[in-house]
Write a protein that holds these residues in place. Sequence first.
Motif, PDB file in Angstrom:
ATOM      1  N   ARG A 225     -29.532   0.129  23.223  1.00 34.49           N
ATOM      2  CA  ARG A 225     -28.130  -0.255  23.432  1.00 34.49           C
ATOM      3  C   ARG A 225     -27.618  -1.193  22.345  1.00 34.49           C
ATOM      4  NH1 ARG A 225     -26.987  -3.329  27.558  1.00 34.49           N
ATOM      5  NH2 ARG A 225     -24.916  -2.456  27.976  1.00 34.49           N
ATOM      6  N   GLN A 226     -28.515  -1.789  21.567  1.00 26.86           N
ATOM      7  CA  GLN A 226     -28.088  -2.739  20.540  1.00 26.86           C
ATOM      8  C   GLN A 226     -27.552  -1.987  19.321  1.00 26.86           C
ATOM      9  OE1 GLN A 226     -27.965  -6.020  21.308  1.00 26.86           O
ATOM     10  NE2 GLN A 226     -28.776  -5.333  23.292  1.00 26.86           N
ATOM     11  N   THR A 227     -26.437  -2.452  18.788  1.00 27.28           N
ATOM     12  CA  THR A 227     -25.785  -1.756  17.680  1.00 27.28           C
ATOM     13  C   THR A 227     -25.593  -2.622  16.434  1.00 27.28           C
ATOM     14  OG1 THR A 227     -23.613  -2.364  18.588  1.00 27.28           O
ATOM     15  CG2 THR A 227     -24.529  -0.224  19.245  1.00 27.28           C
ATOM     16  N   ALA A 228     -25.932  -3.901  16.515  1.00 31.75           N
ATOM     17  CA  ALA A 228     -25.633  -4.831  15.425  1.00 31.75           C
ATOM     18  C   ALA A 228     -26.599  -4.673  14.251  1.00 31.75           C
ATOM     19  CB  ALA A 228     -25.685  -6.270  15.933  1.00 31.75           C
ATOM     20  N   HIS A 229     -26.186  -5.204  13.123  1.00 30.65           N
ATOM     21  CA  HIS A 229     -27.046  -5.273  11.937  1.00 30.65           C
ATOM     22  C   HIS A 229     -28.254  -6.160  12.263  1.00 30.65           C
ATOM     23  CE1 HIS A 229     -27.951  -5.254   7.615  1.00 30.65           C
ATOM     24  NE2 HIS A 229     -28.291  -6.522   7.787  1.00 30.65           N
ATOM     25  N   ILE A 230     -29.441  -5.631  12.066  1.00 30.99           N
ATOM     26  CA  ILE A 230     -30.684  -6.337  12.379  1.00 30.99           C
ATOM     27  C   ILE A 230     -31.262  -6.914  11.083  1.00 30.99           C
ATOM     28  CG2 ILE A 230     -33.038  -6.109  13.280  1.00 30.99           C
ATOM     29  CD1 ILE A 230     -31.945  -3.741  14.992  1.00 30.99           C
ATOM     30  N   VAL A 231     -31.543  -8.202  11.084  1.00 32.60           N
ATOM     31  CA  VAL A 231     -32.052  -8.864   9.869  1.00 32.60           C
ATOM     32  C   VAL A 231     -33.548  -9.101   9.917  1.00 32.60           C
ATOM     33  CG1 VAL A 231     -29.841  -9.924   9.329  1.00 32.60           C
ATOM     34  CG2 VAL A 231     -31.485 -11.172  10.765  1.00 32.60           C
ATOM     35  N   GLY A 232     -34.174  -8.907  11.072  1.00 32.08           N
ATOM     36  CA  GLY A 232     -35.620  -9.104  11.179  1.00 32.08           C
ATOM     37  C   GLY A 232     -36.063  -8.987  12.621  1.00 32.08           C
ATOM     38  N   ALA A 233     -37.389  -8.909  12.794  1.00 34.24           N
ATOM     39  CA  ALA A 233     -37.953  -8.766  14.139  1.00 34.24           C
ATOM     40  C   ALA A 233     -39.410  -9.177  14.123  1.00 34.24           C
ATOM     41  CB  ALA A 233     -37.810  -7.329  14.637  1.00 34.24           C
ATOM     42  N   ASP A 234     -39.924  -9.463  15.297  1.00 33.29           N
ATOM     43  CA  ASP A 234     -41.361  -9.716  15.435  1.00 33.29           C
ATOM     44  C   ASP A 234     -41.878  -9.161  16.752  1.00 33.29           C
ATOM     45  OD1 ASP A 234     -41.379 -11.841  17.583  1.00 33.29           O
ATOM     46  OD2 ASP A 234     -40.392 -13.063  16.062  1.00 33.29           O
ATOM     47  N   ILE A 235     -43.172  -8.869  16.759  1.00 31.18           N
ATOM     48  CA  ILE A 235     -43.915  -8.480  17.963  1.00 31.18           C
ATOM     49  C   ILE A 235     -45.128  -9.395  18.009  1.00 31.18           C
ATOM     50  CG2 ILE A 235     -45.184  -6.631  19.137  1.00 31.18           C
ATOM     51  CD1 ILE A 235     -43.542  -4.664  17.326  1.00 31.18           C
ATOM     52  N   VAL A 236     -45.245 -10.190  19.072  1.00 29.40           N
ATOM     53  CA  VAL A 236     -46.248 -11.251  19.078  1.00 29.40           C
ATOM     54  C   VAL A 236     -47.050 -11.283  20.381  1.00 29.40           C
ATOM     55  CG1 VAL A 236     -44.888 -12.712  17.509  1.00 29.40           C
ATOM     56  CG2 VAL A 236     -44.573 -12.947  19.965  1.00 29.40           C
ATOM     57  N   GLU A 237     -48.132 -12.059  20.330  1.00 31.43           N
ATOM     58  CA  GLU A 237     -48.944 -12.456  21.480  1.00 31.43           C
ATOM     59  C   GLU A 237     -49.870 -11.374  22.045  1.00 31.43           C
ATOM     60  OE1 GLU A 237     -49.517 -15.415  22.448  1.00 31.43           O
ATOM     61  OE2 GLU A 237     -47.876 -16.617  21.641  1.00 31.43           O
ATOM     62  N   LEU A 238     -50.152 -10.320  21.272  1.00 32.50           N
ATOM     63  CA  LEU A 238     -51.245  -9.438  21.670  1.00 32.50           C
ATOM     64  C   LEU A 238     -52.565 -10.172  21.464  1.00 32.50           C
ATOM     65  CD1 LEU A 238     -52.704  -6.715  22.304  1.00 32.50           C
ATOM     66  CD2 LEU A 238     -52.461  -6.176  19.868  1.00 32.50           C
ATOM     67  N   ASN A 239     -53.446 -10.123  22.457  1.00 32.15           N
ATOM     68  CA  ASN A 239     -54.809 -10.634  22.314  1.00 32.15           C
ATOM     69  C   ASN A 239     -55.761  -9.462  22.537  1.00 32.15           C
ATOM     70  OD1 ASN A 239     -57.368 -11.795  22.612  1.00 32.15           O
ATOM     71  ND2 ASN A 239     -56.519 -13.700  23.413  1.00 32.15           N
ATOM     72  N   PRO A 240     -56.318  -8.894  21.457  1.00 27.69           N
ATOM     73  CA  PRO A 240     -57.164  -7.705  21.609  1.00 27.69           C
ATOM     74  C   PRO A 240     -58.349  -7.899  22.545  1.00 27.69           C
ATOM     75  CG  PRO A 240     -56.554  -8.020  19.313  1.00 27.69           C
ATOM     76  CD  PRO A 240     -56.112  -9.255  20.045  1.00 27.69           C
ATOM     77  N   ALA A 241     -58.851  -9.131  22.643  1.00 27.63           N
ATOM     78  CA  ALA A 241     -59.990  -9.372  23.530  1.00 27.63           C
ATOM     79  C   ALA A 241     -59.618  -9.194  24.994  1.00 27.63           C
ATOM     80  CB  ALA A 241     -60.539 -10.783  23.304  1.00 27.63           C
ATOM     81  N   ARG A 242     -58.339  -9.297  25.304  1.00 27.94           N
ATOM     82  CA  ARG A 242     -57.855  -9.145  26.676  1.00 27.94           C
ATOM     83  C   ARG A 242     -57.333  -7.733  26.963  1.00 27.94           C
ATOM     84  NH1 ARG A 242     -58.938 -13.121  30.507  1.00 27.94           N
ATOM     85  NH2 ARG A 242     -59.167 -15.101  29.398  1.00 27.94           N
ATOM     86  N   ASP A 243     -57.312  -6.882  25.938  1.00 28.04           N
ATOM     87  CA  ASP A 243     -56.728  -5.560  26.112  1.00 28.04           C
ATOM     88  C   ASP A 243     -57.670  -4.635  26.882  1.00 28.04           C
ATOM     89  OD1 ASP A 243     -54.677  -3.768  25.899  1.00 28.04           O
ATOM     90  OD2 ASP A 243     -54.794  -3.525  23.730  1.00 28.04           O
ATOM     91  N   VAL A 244     -57.103  -3.567  27.424  1.00 26.89           N
ATOM     92  CA  VAL A 244     -57.857  -2.571  28.187  1.00 26.89           C
ATOM     93  C   VAL A 244     -57.629  -1.212  27.540  1.00 26.89           C
ATOM     94  CG1 VAL A 244     -58.171  -1.473  30.436  1.00 26.89           C
ATOM     95  CG2 VAL A 244     -57.572  -3.912  30.311  1.00 26.89           C
TER      96      VAL A 244
END
Length: 277
Positions: free
Chosen positions: A227-246
């Motif tokens: 739904r977002q339409t604005a000009h995007i200047v940057g982004a991040d994806i954080v806080e994955l801990n692989p030791a806790r993943d399944v």
Amino acid sequence: MNPVIHLIGLPTDQNSSFERGAALAPPAIRAALWSDRGNLFAQSGQEIGTDITLKDLGDLPLSDVDCAADDALIIQAVTEAVDEGAIPLFLGGDHAVTYPIVAALAARHGALNILHFDAHPDIYADFEGNPRSHASPFARILEAGHASRIVQVGIRTLNRHCQEQAERYNVEILPMLDFRVAGVPVLHGPLYISIDLDGIDPSEAPGVVHPEPGGLTVREVLSILARQTAHIVGADIVELNPARDVNDVTAIVAAKLVRELSACIHRNNNHQRKERP
């Protein structure tokens, strides 16, 4: 001319609380992104490498012990991306990395509008005596004037202190109680998007240190992004801990988000470019 996206890993968790491990996330996300298990198409039909130009620049050589030095490297990476006309997409790492990223982008674009997905508002004045804690990045951003508007989605652990902070800084919190995708505003640019994976329900993203039941579905996150339409200047994806993943489930979700954020940047920024006189 299509926007170029710089994919940059930030292997640091020096500002994590309770448990470290997020520094190991960037390689896990890349492994899922480039795996033959899936493909590089976004839900819109755009493909990384064909329609979307994504340059994987690898991980920054962060010390993970010297926060000031690591901030300088992150700021340099943002500055170099902007100088090249590219859009940086960062793979954390803990959420503390968002502060230097936004600071560098605001220095070039002015105060940003921020769409923030999270179980927690991350606006502590400081947490456990650490003002650079991963529980505090948006307090640092707001007090420095780097954001003109922050909309937080998925929040379901709002304590009294953070509520006071939100009121102090006029943070717009959309809690999970009675949540509706249609209730999330469409923000103006310059837009920054920050996705803490614990904003997603742990049934779909278990690989986080601070899981909180009752969260967003992946489908809801994708619908909000669409739904977002604005000009995007940057982004991040954080806080994955692989030791806790399944079974790499959370890494696969993160890789999906890389594709979808890249598609949003491609769509929005091309559209904004065409509208300019």
